[in-house]
Design an enzyme around this catalytic site. Structure first.
Site, PDB file in Angstrom:
ATOM      1  N   GLU A   1      -2.514   2.913  13.178  1.00  0.00           N
ATOM      2  CA  GLU A   1      -3.617   3.868  13.039  1.00  0.00           C
ATOM      3  C   GLU A   1      -3.552   4.908  14.159  1.00  0.00           C
ATOM      4  OE1 GLU A   1      -6.427   3.442  10.599  1.00  0.00           O
ATOM      5  OE2 GLU A   1      -4.743   2.324   9.804  1.00  0.00           O
TER       6      GLU A   1
ATOM      7  N   GLY B   1       5.048   5.077  12.064  1.00  0.00           N
ATOM      8  CA  GLY B   1       4.043   5.767  11.256  1.00  0.00           C
ATOM      9  C   GLY B   1       3.071   4.841  10.549  1.00  0.00           C
TER      10      GLY B   1
ATOM     11  N   LYS C   1     -10.022  -4.258   5.264  1.00  0.00           N
ATOM     12  CA  LYS C   1      -9.350  -4.627   4.014  1.00  0.00           C
ATOM     13  C   LYS C   1      -9.947  -5.921   3.434  1.00  0.00           C
ATOM     14  CE  LYS C   1      -5.122  -2.257   5.367  1.00  0.00           C
ATOM     15  NZ  LYS C   1      -3.940  -2.372   6.233  1.00  0.00           N
TER      16      LYS C   1
ATOM     17  N   ASP D   1      -8.868  -2.959  11.193  1.00  0.00           N
ATOM     18  CA  ASP D   1      -8.220  -2.565   9.934  1.00  0.00           C
ATOM     19  C   ASP D   1      -8.107  -3.777   9.002  1.00  0.00           C
ATOM     20  OD1 ASP D   1      -6.551  -0.556   8.329  1.00  0.00           O
ATOM     21  OD2 ASP D   1      -5.168  -2.242   8.540  1.00  0.00           O
TER      22      ASP D   1
ATOM     23  N   LYS E   1     -10.150   3.820   3.808  1.00  0.00           N
ATOM     24  CA  LYS E   1     -11.069   2.680   3.698  1.00  0.00           C
ATOM     25  C   LYS E   1     -12.503   3.020   4.108  1.00  0.00           C
ATOM     26  CE  LYS E   1      -8.007   0.795   6.340  1.00  0.00           C
ATOM     27  NZ  LYS E   1      -6.715   1.388   6.058  1.00  0.00           N
TER      28      LYS E   1
HETATM   29  N1  HSE Z   1      -2.515   0.726  10.198  1.00  0.00           N
HETATM   30  C1  HSE Z   1      -2.418   0.035   8.956  1.00  0.00           C
HETATM   31  C2  HSE Z   1      -1.442  -1.115   9.071  1.00  0.00           C
HETATM   32  C3  HSE Z   1      -1.981   0.938   7.819  1.00  0.00           C
HETATM   33  O1  HSE Z   1      -0.798  -1.245  10.111  1.00  0.00           O
HETATM   34  O2  HSE Z   1      -1.331  -1.883   8.130  1.00  0.00           O
HETATM   35  C4  HSE Z   1      -3.150   1.546   7.123  1.00  0.00           C
HETATM   36  O3  HSE Z   1      -4.016   0.579   6.619  1.00  0.00           O
END
Ligand code: HSE
Length: 342
Positions: free
Chosen positions: A199, A196, A214, A210, A114
């Site tokens: 971040e 996984g 988005k 985050d 991003k």
């Molecule tokens: N860390 C982000 C989430 C994934 O938990 O959605 C990558 O955008």
């Protein structure tokens, strides 16, 4: 047969998953689009590999030191760049240098990280427009959850009035685990890290950044806005305690970290914050690491999508969905050029 050469910059878990999935779909691309798609270069920050005849899966574990950077990608002869490097929205790098170079030269770009898009989205759009390159970013805009596709295709022609989304898996997982399993914030975060999807610096998730990134991409690339981070009010979930969770539960409410956007009189306003939903609302049932988006439009009413996929393949698949759209566009362009004049 037409050919299409792909390079991948950024070769961590997502970049590798994208390479593997791309190579496994080689026959599909030939059959569906009549295009021989090859992977001609991959690179991480310090090492890479290139082969104009196409790399094979067994080669991808033997990257060579020093083969990296925008010039290395350009020298590979790629037609399409998939950018999958680390994401830093405060500097845009390292993706920005790759994308500037590739878009200026007319390479179609599929962006997964991003950072560059948030930092310099307008410049990148202008570079793409000037060179005629396609710029796709499904992997950066909530990946397995369709978001930009809804705006670009499913709701084409409609006026978007409002949008709200659960766009971050980590925060949704944390709030859900705290509410339904009684886990502490730290224990739930450790699970998200083990899964996984958190971040590298989980404050980007927990403090709402985050989600904000988005949302900004949806506003700027999906709705033609020109917002920067300074235009967004951003609240995270870092201050949520077991007591607050219990208070919501007693009132029959389910807390979510929500990206909100309204569009009135041509003005787009966007923010990120906690909102608690009654059980009658579908958002209350978006559990664990699922994500969701709800869009209200003038002519199609309310559209709701909920999505979740295992990482890293879900993000790789979102990027390769963009590749399919590029293949469709290129195939259409090619067949219109090869039609005899009527
Ligand atoms: N860390 C982000 C989430 C994934 O938990 O959605 C990558 O955008």
């Amino acid at each position: 047969m037409q050919t299409l050469k792909v390079a991948i910059a950024g070769f961590g878990g997502v970049g590798r998953a994208t390479a593997d999935l791309l190579l496994s779909r080689h026959e599909r691309y030939r059959q569906v689009y009549g295009v021989d798609v090859s992977l001609v270069a991959v690179c991480g920050s310090r090492a890479g590999l290139a082969d104009a005849n196409g790399l094979h899966p067994h080669q991808l574990n033997a990257l060579q030191a020093g083969l990296s950077g925008p010039d290395f990608v350009m020298a590979s002869g790629a037609d399409v760049l998939i950018e999958a490097g680390p994401s830093d929205f405060r500097s845009g790098e390292p993706g920005l240098a790759y994308l500037r170079t590739a878009l200026s030269a007319g390479l179609d770009c599929i962006v997964i990280s991003k950072g560059a898009l948030v930092h310099s989205g307008r410049q990148l759009r202008e570079l793409a427009q000037a060179s005629g390159a396609m710029l796709k970013l499904s992997g950066a805009a909530a990946a397995a959850l369709p978001t930009l596709d809804l705006l670009d295709h499913s709701l084409a022609g409609c006026k978007v009035l409002a949008l709200e989304g659960i766009l971050n898996a980590t925060t949704n997982y944390l709030l859900d685990a705290m509410s339904t399993q009684g886990l502490s914030f730290d224990a739930a975060l450790r699970e998200a890290q083990a899964g996984g999807f958190a971040e590298a610096d989980p404050r980007n998730d927990t403090e709402g950044w985050d989600t904000a990134c988005k949302l900004l991409l949806l506003a700027n690339f999906g709705l033609g806005a020109d917002l920067t981070m300074d235009d967004l009010v951003v609240e995270g979930i870092q201050s949520v305690t077991a007591e607050r969770i219990e208070a919501w539960r007693e009132r029959g409410l389910v807390p979510k970290l929500i990206a909100s956007l309204t569009c009135a009189d041509g003005v787009i306003r966007a923010s990120v914050g906690i909102k608690a939903y009654p059980l009658s609302d579908p958002f209350a049932h978006v559990s664990a690491k699922s994500k969701a988006i709800r869009i209200s439009s003038d002519a199609m009413g309310e559209t709701l999508a909920i999505g979740c996929g295992a990482e890293p393949i879900a993000t790789a698949a979102a990027a390769l969905k963009d590749l399919e759209h590029i293949l469709m566009a290129r195939t259409a362009r090619y067949s219109s050029l090869s039609q005899p004049p009527s």
